[in-house]
Design a protein around this motif. Structure first.
Motif, PDB file in Angstrom:
ATOM      1  N   LYS A  44       3.515  41.166   7.785  1.00 43.05           N
ATOM      2  CA  LYS A  44       4.017  40.330   8.874  1.00 43.05           C
ATOM      3  C   LYS A  44       5.463  39.920   8.620  1.00 43.05           C
ATOM      4  CE  LYS A  44       3.013  36.078  11.449  1.00 43.05           C
ATOM      5  NZ  LYS A  44       2.105  34.897  11.574  1.00 43.05           N
ATOM      6  N   GLU A  47       7.649  42.751   9.472  1.00 43.81           N
ATOM      7  CA  GLU A  47       7.375  43.288  10.802  1.00 43.81           C
ATOM      8  C   GLU A  47       6.841  44.717  10.732  1.00 43.81           C
ATOM      9  OE1 GLU A  47      11.055  42.786  12.924  1.00 43.81           O
ATOM     10  OE2 GLU A  47      10.743  40.634  13.186  1.00 43.81           O
ATOM     11  N   ASN A  49       3.621  46.975  11.359  1.00 44.73           N
ATOM     12  CA  ASN A  49       2.421  46.910  12.186  1.00 44.73           C
ATOM     13  C   ASN A  49       1.434  48.043  11.924  1.00 44.73           C
ATOM     14  OD1 ASN A  49       3.406  44.578  13.663  1.00 44.73           O
ATOM     15  ND2 ASN A  49       4.822  45.985  14.692  1.00 44.73           N
TER      16      ASN A  49
END
Length: 232
Positions: A44, A47, A49
């Motif tokens: 997280k 960033e 995913n």
């Protein structure tokens, strides 16, 4: 092209994450994580995913075969652990070995690992050393100490905080009170500390100040008789 990446992650300071590690984790098809909750915070932050599943010491014996088949079918995977380089006292060896046996390419990225800064920071000889990792808890512990007592190279050990004082006492018993020791604690973190001295001095320090956090211990090797070596 199917491949397995072994990706080091920070042992404390998130700034130690490399650009390449972030790029790889964003591009692979699947991330294998020792603890998805812990790694989820890391992903997280950067960033990332990419899909993530658990791969840890309690399930790796059962999941390796299936993961190898998935990679052979064309998936690209990255293996990360909670901190540091996979397979260094962490999961990773079994999957790496299986990939080698099945001619699957492996790419291990350079990056964070606790024992290298602890060794370099110790001030002890680092031209030759051995990495012992965690010592046996009970069975074989005395035998291991008797063997290590004759080791002339610098020794690197991982020790949990609640066993540090006991282990330092065993250094005094088996290696002698004057053997040089360096204890690095919480490397790269806010309360990072390195305590150097003889085994007896370092033992006294931590008897008076109970240790906390991740610990790497560096022990000087058994002194050699230089005069005898020169005559040889």
């Amino acid at each position: 092209m199917s491949k397995l990446y072994l990706v080091p992650t920070p042992i404390g300071n998130l700034d130690d994450m490399t650009f390449r590690a972030i790029k790889v984790l964003k591009e692979v098809d699947l991330i294998l994580a020792e603890d998805t909750r812990n790694s989820g915070k890391l992903l997280k932050h950067f960033e990332i995913n990419t899909q993530m599943i658990s791969h840890h010491m309690h399930n790796e014996h059962h999941t390796v075969e299936g993961l190898v088949k998935r990679i052979q079918a064309g998936e690209v995977m990255a293996l990360i652990t909670d901190a540091g380089t996979p397979a260094i006292s962490d999961p990773g060896f079994l999957l790496s070995r299986a990939c080698v046996e099945n001619n699957i390419p492996i790419d291990c990225l350079p990056g964070a690992t606790a024992f290298v800064p602890a060794l370099v920071n110790s001030g002890l000889p680092n031209d030759k050393f051995i990495f012992e990792g965690f010592l046996p808890d009970k069975k074989g512990r005395q035998t291991r100490f008797l063997t290590l007592a004759e080791e002339t190279r610098t020794m690197i050990l991982y020790v949990s905080p609640h066993k540090l004082v006991k282990t330092l006492g065993e250094f005094v018993q088996y290696f002698g009170a004057e053997r040089p020791v360096s204890v690095s604690r919480e490397i790269t973190k806010l309360h990072e500390e390195t305590v150097r001295g003889t085994a007896a001095e370092v033992l006294k320090h931590f008897e008076n100040k109970p240790p906390k956090g991740e610990i790497v211990v560096i022990v000087g090797g058994k002194p050699t008789n230089k005069k005898n070596n020169e005559q040889d």
